[in-house]
Design a protein around this motif. Structure first.
Motif, short mmCIF file in Angstrom:
data_model
loop_
_atom_site.label_atom_id
_atom_site.label_comp_id
_atom_site.label_asym_id
_atom_site.label_seq_id
_atom_site.Cartn_x
_atom_site.Cartn_y
_atom_site.Cartn_z
N ARG A 147 124.43 21.78 8.33
CA ARG A 147 124.43 21.11 7.04
C ARG A 147 123.65 19.80 7.14
O ARG A 147 123.69 19.11 8.15
CB ARG A 147 125.86 20.85 6.57
CG ARG A 147 126.64 22.13 6.32
CD ARG A 147 128.01 21.83 5.73
NE ARG A 147 127.92 21.19 4.42
CZ ARG A 147 127.72 21.84 3.29
NH1 ARG A 147 127.56 23.16 3.29
NH2 ARG A 147 127.66 21.19 2.13
N LEU A 148 122.97 19.48 6.05
CA LEU A 148 122.15 18.27 5.98
C LEU A 148 122.87 17.19 5.19
O LEU A 148 123.45 17.45 4.14
CB LEU A 148 120.82 18.57 5.30
CG LEU A 148 119.89 19.57 6.01
CD1 LEU A 148 118.72 19.91 5.10
CD2 LEU A 148 119.39 19.00 7.33
N ALA A 171 120.12 17.49 -5.41
CA ALA A 171 120.14 18.89 -5.83
C ALA A 171 119.46 19.76 -4.77
O ALA A 171 119.94 20.87 -4.45
CB ALA A 171 119.45 19.05 -7.18
N LEU A 172 118.34 19.28 -4.21
CA LEU A 172 117.65 20.02 -3.15
C LEU A 172 118.53 20.12 -1.91
O LEU A 172 118.63 21.19 -1.29
CB LEU A 172 116.34 19.34 -2.82
CG LEU A 172 115.57 19.91 -1.62
CD1 LEU A 172 115.18 21.37 -1.86
CD2 LEU A 172 114.34 19.06 -1.31
N PRO A 174 111.10 14.97 -4.02
CA PRO A 174 111.30 15.46 -2.66
C PRO A 174 110.34 16.56 -2.21
O PRO A 174 110.19 16.76 -1.01
CB PRO A 174 112.75 15.97 -2.67
CG PRO A 174 113.08 16.19 -4.12
CD PRO A 174 112.28 15.18 -4.87
N ALA A 175 109.67 17.21 -3.13
CA ALA A 175 108.68 18.22 -2.71
C ALA A 175 107.58 17.60 -1.88
O ALA A 175 107.02 18.24 -0.97
CB ALA A 175 108.08 18.92 -3.94
N GLU A 228 116.09 0.27 -6.06
CA GLU A 228 116.95 1.40 -6.38
C GLU A 228 116.11 2.67 -6.45
O GLU A 228 114.94 2.65 -6.85
CB GLU A 228 117.70 1.17 -7.69
CG GLU A 228 116.83 1.07 -8.93
CD GLU A 228 117.66 0.90 -10.20
OE1 GLU A 228 118.90 0.82 -10.10
OE2 GLU A 228 117.06 0.86 -11.27
N VAL A 229 116.73 3.76 -6.05
CA VAL A 229 116.04 5.04 -5.97
C VAL A 229 116.87 6.08 -6.72
O VAL A 229 118.09 6.18 -6.53
CB VAL A 229 115.86 5.49 -4.50
CG1 VAL A 229 115.13 6.82 -4.43
CG2 VAL A 229 115.13 4.42 -3.70
N ASP A 230 116.22 6.87 -7.56
CA ASP A 230 116.88 7.97 -8.26
C ASP A 230 116.85 9.19 -7.34
O ASP A 230 115.79 9.79 -7.10
CB ASP A 230 116.14 8.26 -9.57
CG ASP A 230 116.86 9.31 -10.43
OD1 ASP A 230 117.63 10.12 -9.87
OD2 ASP A 230 116.64 9.31 -11.66
N VAL A 231 118.00 9.53 -6.80
CA VAL A 231 118.07 10.64 -5.83
C VAL A 231 118.70 11.88 -6.44
O VAL A 231 119.19 12.76 -5.71
CB VAL A 231 118.84 10.21 -4.56
CG1 VAL A 231 118.07 9.15 -3.78
CG2 VAL A 231 120.24 9.69 -4.91
#
Length: 429
Positions: A254-255, A239-240, A423-424, A231-234
């Motif tokens: 749009r992404l 938000a990004l 994500p940075a 599981e991944v906390d996205v």
């Protein structure tokens, strides 16, 4: 009058045979020059066979699902003139000969009007719009969008007449049915819903569906799969994504979440090159690739296809998103080329909002790994001793245990997780 035969063309790339997947004409039809006669499939690419002449269809060279050799006869067409078959003069039918013998001799009659020209595709279109008869138990043919609308409207497609090709139900058909539906129609439909059914239907597995079946069987037969789910906390990533879309959505597109997963995977395989690989079963050789040719599993009306984003390592988020959109449209419209559907080194699969909690995806042979994206769900999580709402998403991945050890698979997925949760780091590596 003469006979013109059209033979299966040489499609290239050493292909010796193709599968006939659809006829667009039948015996007795009048066809125009350049009208599409049939669709054939080679590997996963569908090719249209056009008519090089105008005339009347005399015979078809094969049945749907049949494998035909290059150079074999596809169709025979009666044409004006000599045709391309020796001694191809068309003898009159017995009925026509009898009628000619019974006709009065030496009777002055007006000249018969010339035969009408072969119809164009546009002229054929009204004829194709007649409702298609469907027997009880026949599976209605409709796109996913039409099926979703029917579900929302509470309409069973079994009872909707289809005017599209081969009886396909269109949005207009659904609208017309809904407009006609009254209390009487609703009562009839409700009665049939609870009627006892004993019908059966044998559905030939042909065309793309046959290719998919063969591919999946080969993958499971040859590859010892093992799965790894994390599981991944996205929350931060989402938000990004929302911020980038707000700032650049109108100018750069749009992404979705997919380009971020693609970027994370591209960075991760740099440290695990054995996962960006293809395994030759016969030679027992695993070829590792520096280039990341990323397969994107895509659902089309015909079935699952895997178009390939070539050199994904050279593309930024927006370039990845644009190429995925282009390839998906080509695949779903049946216009994807052979090159666009082959040569991947690793694959991503996603069911979007239907992604479920976890999946066990089948590896795209001869690759050695596939990464599956499940749906995002907001769930309560404990952070610093407090219960907070976080957006969570599972990654469900499968690996070839002959080439990838369990430890390396786990480290690979954990590396992807690290990129997505911070994500940075996607932009500083």
């Amino acid at each position: 009058m003469g006979i013109h035969t059209i033979k299966m063309p040489d499609i290239g790339e050493g292909i010796a045979e193709v599968e006939l997947v659809a006829w667009h004409v039948k015996v007795g039809d009048l066809v125009a020059e350049d009208q599409i006669l049939a669709d054939v499939m080679t590997d996963k690419a569908t090719v249209e066979i056009p008519s090089s002449v105008a005339g009347k269809v005399l015979s078809l060279g094969g049945t749907v699902g049949q494998v035909m050799a290059v150079g074999s006869e596809v169709i025979r067409i009666e044409v004006e003139g000599a045709g391309n078959v020796k001694d191809s003069a068309v003898a009159p039918s017995p009925a026509a000969a009898a009628a000619a013998a019974a006709a009065p001799v030496a009777q002055a009659t007006p000249a018969a009007p010339p035969s009408p020209p072969a119809p164009t595709r546009r002229e054929n279109a009204p004829a194709a719009s007649a409702p298609h008869a469907r027997q009880l138990g026949d599976k209605p043919i409709a796109s996913p969008a039409v099926r979703r609308r029917a579900w929302d409207l509470g309409v069973e497609l079994q009872f909707v007449p289809g005017t599209g090709t081969a009886g396909r139900i269109t949005h207009d058909d659904l609208d017309a049915f809904s407009a006609r539906a009254g209390q009487g129609a609703a009562a009839t439909q409700a009665d049939q819903r609870y009627a006892e059914r004993n019908d059966e239907q044998a559905v030939p597995v042909i065309g793309l569906r046959r290719k998919i079946a063969q591919k999946m069987q080969e993958s499971k037969r040859r590859i010892p799969h093992f799965a790894y789910v994390e599981e991944v906390d996205v929350t931060e990533l989402e938000a990004l994504r929302a911020k980038l879309n707000a700032q650049h959505g109108k100018t750069r597109g749009r992404l979705t979440m997919l380009p971020f997963v693609m970027r994370a995977l591209i960075l991760a395989v740099r440290q695990f090159p054995q996962i960006n690989a293809r395994y030759d079963d016969e030679a027992a050789v695993a070829t590792q690739f520096g280039a990341v040719h990323l397969g994107i599993a895509t659902q089309s009306e015909a079935g699952l296809m895997v178009p390939v984003v070539r050199h994904a390592e050279t593309r930024d988020l927006w370039a990845c998103a644009a190429e995925v959109t282009r390839l998906a449209e080509a695949a779903r419209s049946g216009k994807a080329t052979r090159d666009e559907l082959s040569g991947s080194t690793i694959t991503i699969t996603s069911l979007g909002a239907l992604g479920g909690i976890l999946t066990t995806p089948v590896i795209n042979h001869p690759e050695v790994a596939i990464v599956g994206v499940n749906r995002m769900v907001e769930r309560p999580m404990i952070r610093n001793g407090a219960v907070v709402a976080r957006l969570m998403m599972n990654l469900s991945s499968s690996f070839d245990h002959r080439v990838v050890d369990g430890l390396h698979a786990a480290e690979f997925v954990q590396l992807i997780r690290g990129y997505l949760e911070c994500p940075a780091t996607l932009f500083v590596m």
